[in-house]
Design an enzyme around this catalytic site. Structure first.
Site, PDB file in Angstrom:
ATOM      1  N   ASN A   7     -32.771 -64.202 -38.150  1.00  0.00           N
ATOM      2  CA  ASN A   7     -31.497 -64.819 -37.131  1.00  0.00           C
ATOM      3  C   ASN A   7     -32.412 -66.060 -36.929  1.00  0.00           C
ATOM      4  O   ASN A   7     -33.417 -65.595 -35.918  1.00  0.00           O
ATOM      5  CB  ASN A   7     -30.793 -63.794 -35.977  1.00  0.00           C
ATOM      6  N   GLU A  34     -27.405 -67.397 -39.060  1.00  0.00           N
ATOM      7  CA  GLU A  34     -27.150 -68.774 -38.399  1.00  0.00           C
ATOM      8  C   GLU A  34     -28.157 -70.400 -38.886  1.00  0.00           C
ATOM      9  O   GLU A  34     -29.216 -70.831 -37.332  1.00  0.00           O
ATOM     10  CB  GLU A  34     -27.558 -68.166 -36.512  1.00  0.00           C
ATOM     11  N   ASP A 147     -28.248 -59.903 -39.921  1.00  0.00           N
ATOM     12  CA  ASP A 147     -27.810 -59.227 -38.191  1.00  0.00           C
ATOM     13  C   ASP A 147     -26.377 -58.515 -38.451  1.00  0.00           C
ATOM     14  O   ASP A 147     -24.911 -59.577 -38.417  1.00  0.00           O
ATOM     15  CB  ASP A 147     -27.901 -61.191 -37.414  1.00  0.00           C
ATOM     16  N   ASN A 149     -24.451 -57.088 -35.568  1.00  0.00           N
ATOM     17  CA  ASN A 149     -24.451 -57.332 -34.266  1.00  0.00           C
ATOM     18  C   ASN A 149     -23.762 -56.165 -33.725  1.00  0.00           C
ATOM     19  O   ASN A 149     -23.119 -55.963 -32.865  1.00  0.00           O
ATOM     20  CB  ASN A 149     -23.754 -58.653 -33.961  1.00  0.00           C
ATOM     21  N   ASP A 218     -31.381 -56.687 -36.134  1.00  0.00           N
ATOM     22  CA  ASP A 218     -31.136 -57.065 -37.162  1.00  0.00           C
ATOM     23  C   ASP A 218     -31.678 -55.964 -38.855  1.00  0.00           C
ATOM     24  O   ASP A 218     -32.604 -54.820 -37.435  1.00  0.00           O
ATOM     25  CB  ASP A 218     -31.758 -57.975 -37.473  1.00  0.00           C
ATOM     26  N   ASP A 247     -34.199 -65.936 -31.011  1.00  0.00           N
ATOM     27  CA  ASP A 247     -33.741 -65.160 -30.164  1.00  0.00           C
ATOM     28  C   ASP A 247     -34.186 -63.527 -30.515  1.00  0.00           C
ATOM     29  O   ASP A 247     -34.458 -62.604 -29.985  1.00  0.00           O
ATOM     30  CB  ASP A 247     -33.052 -65.251 -29.091  1.00  0.00           C
ATOM     31  N   HIS A 248     -34.174 -63.487 -31.901  1.00  0.00           N
ATOM     32  CA  HIS A 248     -34.188 -62.870 -32.491  1.00  0.00           C
ATOM     33  C   HIS A 248     -35.988 -62.904 -33.685  1.00  0.00           C
ATOM     34  O   HIS A 248     -36.341 -63.883 -33.924  1.00  0.00           O
ATOM     35  CB  HIS A 248     -33.946 -62.752 -34.009  1.00  0.00           C
TER      36      HIS A 248
END
Length: 268
Positions: A7, A34, A147, A149, A218, A247-248
């Site tokens: 991501n 993303e 991802d 989530n 993920d 941030d991933h």
DNA sequence: ATGGCCTGTATGACAGGA
């Protein structure tokens, strides 16, 4: 064969990080999420110069998914999940690469829960379960990567008690993930690292990465014929510490090449 | 308990993220 999911949190803002990681990690197939860019702003030339063919499904500002393949062109088999014609969010793309079917997904965040956004997440997950069941029935090797989530278990959360009412951890979404694995899909990272604390996301806030206050969001899920070919899996944590990082962190697996049945050793 | 941080956008304040 190395397959990864990442991501990127903005493909254009993150391009130097992505290119550096592609060069260092040299994955054969990459699922990106993303993109946060419309189709016309996908940096196809830079990706090609790095040695990758690509297909992508973008939209302005939000979401967006892509599949890259080193030294070849992914053959697109689907864009968007079936089951909700009015869904315009770019969250799923699928391709054939080297005899594998690769599904690249970005499951909705779903917060705040309860609410309309959480309802959308649950509907999207239900559509994913239905599509995954169809892929299973095809009896071809499939990787569903992206991802999700969802933190599947308490082991996948730094402080589980703080997340019980969150859309990433509520019982319904954990149950949906469990339903997926119960269909016969293998959670590759967990299969190679049972009982180990492994995270793939660390918030930008509160020095989360320095404190290792992370989440495992993920995932790479393998269809039954692929699971025996899994030889390694990991998280490229260091990428999270790079300048201008997502941030991933990227997550990857290694698969043994497919061999004809007559070459396999019989069971002892 | 709060706020702290990132991204992209008809930007100088939003929304959305997780």
């Amino acid at each position: 064969m190395k397959i990864a999911t990442f991501n990127v949190n903005g493909i254009n803002g993150r391009l130097p990080v992505l290119l550096r990681w592609l060069e260092e990690a040299r994955p054969d197939v990459v699922c990106l999420q993303e993109l946060k860019a419309p189709d016309a702003r996908f940096p196809v030339r830079a990706i090609e110069q790095a040695g990758y063919g690509a297909i992508w499904y973008g939209q302005k500002s939000w979401n967006g998914v892509a599949i890259l393949a080193r030294g070849r062109e992914p053959i697109e088999t689907r864009r968007g999940l079936p089951g909700e014609a009015e869904d315009t969010q770019a969250r799923y793309i699928e391709a054939a690469v080297e005899g594998l079917l690769i599904g690249c997904l970005y499951l909705p965040n779903g917060n705040p829960a309860p609410g309309l956004r959480y309802d959308y997440k649950r509907r999207w997950f239900a559509r994913l379960l239905a599509h995954a069941a169809e892929l299973r029935a095809l009896d071809v090797p499939v990787v569903l990567a992206g991802d999700y989530n969802v933190m599947p278990t308490e082991l996948d959360v730094h402080k589980p008690e703080r997340w019980v009412d969150d859309a990433l951890f509520r019982p319904e979404v954990r149950e949906a993930f469990h339903t997926l694995t119960a269909q016969g899909w293998t959670d590759a990272l967990r299969a190679r690292h049972p009982g180990e604390r492994l995270y793939t996301f660390w918030d930008y806030l509160r020095r989360a990465f320095a404190r290792d206050a992370g989440l495992r969001l993920d995932h790479l899920l393998l269809s039954p014929t692929l699971a025996p070919r899994l030889t390694a899996a990991g998280v490229d944590r260091a990428v999270r510490g790079w300048d201008k990082a997502s941030d991933h962190a990227p997550v990857w697996i290694e698969l043994d090449p497919a061999r004809p049945a007559w070459r396999r050793k019989p069971k002892a």
